[in-house]
Structure formats: structure tokens, C-alpha cells
Write a protein that holds these residues in place. Structure first.
Motif, PDB file in Angstrom:
ATOM      1  N   ARG A  97       0.961  -1.215  -0.331  1.00 43.38           N
ATOM      2  CA  ARG A  97      -0.221   0.146  -0.376  1.00 43.38           C
ATOM      3  C   ARG A  97       0.650   0.952   0.064  1.00 43.38           C
ATOM      4  N   ASN A  98       2.334   1.527   0.506  1.00 42.72           N
ATOM      5  CA  ASN A  98       2.488   2.370   0.760  1.00 42.72           C
ATOM      6  C   ASN A  98       4.131   2.466  -0.262  1.00 42.72           C
ATOM      7  N   ASN A  99       4.086   1.702  -1.036  1.00 43.14           N
ATOM      8  CA  ASN A  99       5.207   1.297  -2.168  1.00 43.14           C
ATOM      9  C   ASN A  99       6.486   1.016  -1.437  1.00 43.14           C
ATOM     10  N   ARG A 100       6.562   0.446  -0.371  1.00 40.78           N
ATOM     11  CA  ARG A 100       8.146   0.220   0.077  1.00 40.78           C
ATOM     12  C   ARG A 100       8.272  -1.169   0.339  1.00 40.78           C
ATOM     13  N   HIS A 101       9.354  -1.509   0.792  1.00 38.91           N
ATOM     14  CA  HIS A 101      10.169  -3.255   0.728  1.00 38.91           C
ATOM     15  C   HIS A 101      10.533  -3.055   1.965  1.00 38.91           C
ATOM     16  N   GLY A 102      10.592  -4.511   2.485  1.00 34.45           N
ATOM     17  CA  GLY A 102      11.844  -4.416   3.608  1.00 34.45           C
ATOM     18  C   GLY A 102      10.806  -4.637   5.037  1.00 34.45           C
ATOM     19  N   ALA A 103      11.673  -4.850   5.936  1.00 30.48           N
ATOM     20  CA  ALA A 103      11.204  -5.161   7.321  1.00 30.48           C
ATOM     21  C   ALA A 103      10.382  -3.628   7.898  1.00 30.48           C
ATOM     22  N   LEU A 104       9.259  -4.706   8.531  1.00 32.45           N
ATOM     23  CA  LEU A 104       8.722  -3.439   9.190  1.00 32.45           C
ATOM     24  C   LEU A 104       8.434  -3.206  10.583  1.00 32.45           C
ATOM     25  N   PHE A 105       8.544  -4.439  11.430  1.00 31.61           N
ATOM     26  CA  PHE A 105       8.645  -4.702  12.883  1.00 31.61           C
ATOM     27  C   PHE A 105      10.278  -5.066  12.979  1.00 31.61           C
ATOM     28  N   GLU A 106      10.409  -4.378  14.203  1.00 31.13           N
ATOM     29  CA  GLU A 106      11.835  -5.055  14.883  1.00 31.13           C
ATOM     30  C   GLU A 106      11.577  -6.118  15.637  1.00 31.13           C
ATOM     31  N   ARG A 107      12.803  -6.770  15.417  1.00 28.06           N
ATOM     32  CA  ARG A 107      12.767  -8.290  15.844  1.00 28.06           C
ATOM     33  C   ARG A 107      14.070  -9.439  16.810  1.00 28.06           C
ATOM     34  N   PRO A 108      14.072  -9.503  17.516  1.00 33.21           N
ATOM     35  CA  PRO A 108      12.228 -10.045  17.951  1.00 33.21           C
ATOM     36  C   PRO A 108      11.353  -9.088  18.886  1.00 33.21           C
ATOM     37  N   PHE A 109      10.635  -9.544  18.857  1.00 36.08           N
ATOM     38  CA  PHE A 109       9.101  -8.559  19.311  1.00 36.08           C
ATOM     39  C   PHE A 109       9.232  -9.085  20.486  1.00 36.08           C
ATOM     40  N   LYS A 110       8.945  -8.183  21.945  1.00 36.42           N
ATOM     41  CA  LYS A 110       9.428  -8.380  23.145  1.00 36.42           C
ATOM     42  C   LYS A 110       7.784  -9.118  23.496  1.00 36.42           C
ATOM     43  N   ARG A 111       8.891  -9.957  24.567  1.00 33.11           N
ATOM     44  CA  ARG A 111       7.525 -10.333  25.472  1.00 33.11           C
ATOM     45  C   ARG A 111       8.127 -10.718  26.884  1.00 33.11           C
ATOM     46  N   LYS A 112       7.176 -10.196  28.222  1.00 35.62           N
ATOM     47  CA  LYS A 112       7.803 -10.047  29.523  1.00 35.62           C
ATOM     48  C   LYS A 112       6.738 -11.103  29.908  1.00 35.62           C
ATOM     49  N   LEU A 113       7.197 -11.945  30.614  1.00 36.38           N
ATOM     50  CA  LEU A 113       6.196 -13.677  31.327  1.00 36.38           C
ATOM     51  C   LEU A 113       5.882 -12.382  32.378  1.00 36.38           C
ATOM     52  N   ILE A 114       4.694 -13.112  32.274  1.00 39.06           N
ATOM     53  CA  ILE A 114       3.736 -12.623  34.140  1.00 39.06           C
ATOM     54  C   ILE A 114       2.975 -13.417  34.902  1.00 39.06           C
TER      55      ILE A 114
END
Length: 194
Positions: A97-114
Motif C-alpha cells: 500500500r505504501n510502495n515500500r519494501h523490507g522489514a517493518l517490525f523490530e525483531r525479535p518482538f518483545k515479550r514479558k512473562l507475567i
């Protein structure tokens, strides 16, 4: 590379991520709705959601991963794969949609056990007050892309709002605690999100 918590079934997690180099993940209003539709498709089958917020360049989710017995065994795969599918599907559509390429999100996604109820309540308050902390509004009720309003609504939802309100004893205390949540910096330090 930092060590990440292994995603364990039956456990509560604070999941969060942002755009690579802090770029915006959501540019237009319908981007938010599209992400939520993909979240429902990829994450709802494996998790119960208790809170979420979508900010222009990041998001936060509070969820409980379902026990293996609660998941359709024909679709069972490694938990992180469901999140990968969500991020990949959204990235492909966003890039096209935005005429771009490549990664969008940081890797790895963050997770915190509660691991305790106090932390659980604080994470929920942090998530709903994220737009306040980032100066998008003065109260969580004013921001449309979070689960705060769903918690107070009678409309059908997959959000576990009954349980959320019970964590705060009742709706009045839920509202009170959101109005009196600690300052953003103090909350981030307390949650270990610095």
C-alpha cells in the motif's frame, strides 16, 4: 542477541513491538483496523486477550496463551510462528500500500512473562494509559485504538473484559485506577521496560 522468554502455554504475557527504526506502523485509520483483523485471525486461536493498544509506531498486548488442549490441533505450530505470521501478513499489505519494501517490525518482538497479579494489573494500566503517556490524550477514554473502551462497553467482544474488571474488583475501581496510574517513566522502570 538478548535472551527471550520462551512462550509457554497457559501463561500471561505482555507482548510489544515497534516499527523498525521507530518508523510508523499505522499511517492511516484503516491500518489500525486491518492490524486488529489480522490479530484476530492469527492470535485469537492461540490466546485470550485482556488489553491492547495500537500507537502510531508501536503496540502493546496483554494476553494469556491458551493451553494446548484449547487450541485446534489441526493448526498447532510453534507459538512464535503465529506472531510471525501476523507481522509478515501486515508488513506485506503495508509495504504494498505504501510502495515500500523490507522489514517493518523490530525483531525479535518483545515479550514479558507475567508471574503475579500486581504486575498483571500494572501492565494493564500501562497499556491503557500509553496514549496518555505519549501525549495523544489526557485520559485513556479519549483514545480510540485501545481496549479501554471495550472494557467498559456492553458490545460483543472477544476481549476478556469480565475478567479484567474483576481484577480491579469492579468497574468503579477500574476507572479510578486508570485515572491515578503512576507516571510513565516510573511505570516503565517498575515494569522493566526501559
Amino acid at each position: 542477541m538478548q535472551a527471550l522468554d520462551i512462550l509457554e502455554s497457559g501463561s500471561y504475557y505482555h507482548i510489544y513491538n515497534r516499527g523498525i527504526n521507530s518508523c510508523d506502523l499505522f499511517i492511516e485509520e484503516d491500518n489500525y483496523a486491518y492490524f486488529l483483523n489480522l490479530y484476530e485471525k492469527y492470535i485469537d486461536p492461540i490466546a485470550d486477550t485482556y488489553a491492547w493498544v495500537l500507537m502510531p509506531n508501536h503496540f502493546h498486548v496483554l494476553l494469556r496463551l491458551k493451553d494446548v488442549e484449547e487450541i485446534d490441533s489441526t493448526e498447532l505450530k510453534a507459538t512464535h510462528q503465529y506472531f510471525s505470521n501476523l507481522f509478515n501478513a501486515y508488513t506485506k499489505a503495508f509495504n504494498k500500500r505504501n510502495n515500500r519494501h523490507g522489514a517493518l517490525f523490530e525483531r525479535p518482538f518483545k515479550r514479558k512473562l507475567i508471574e503475579n497479579d500486581t504486575y498483571l494489573n500494572r501492565v494493564l494500566l500501562y497499556i491503557h494509559n500509553n496514549p496518555v503517556h505519549h501525549d495523544f490524550c489526557s485520559h485513556a477514554i479519549e483514545y480510540g485504538w485501545s481496549s479501554y473502551l471495550s472494557c467498559l462497553s456492553n458490545r460483543p467482544t472477544k476481549l476478556k473484559r469480565k475478567e479484567v474488571i474483576e481484577w480491579f474488583n469492579d468497574e468503579a475501581n477500574f476507572k479510578y485506577m486508570h485515572q491515578h496510574a503512576m507516571a510513565s517513566k516510573q511505570m516503565e522502570e517498575w515494569l522493566g521496560l526501559e
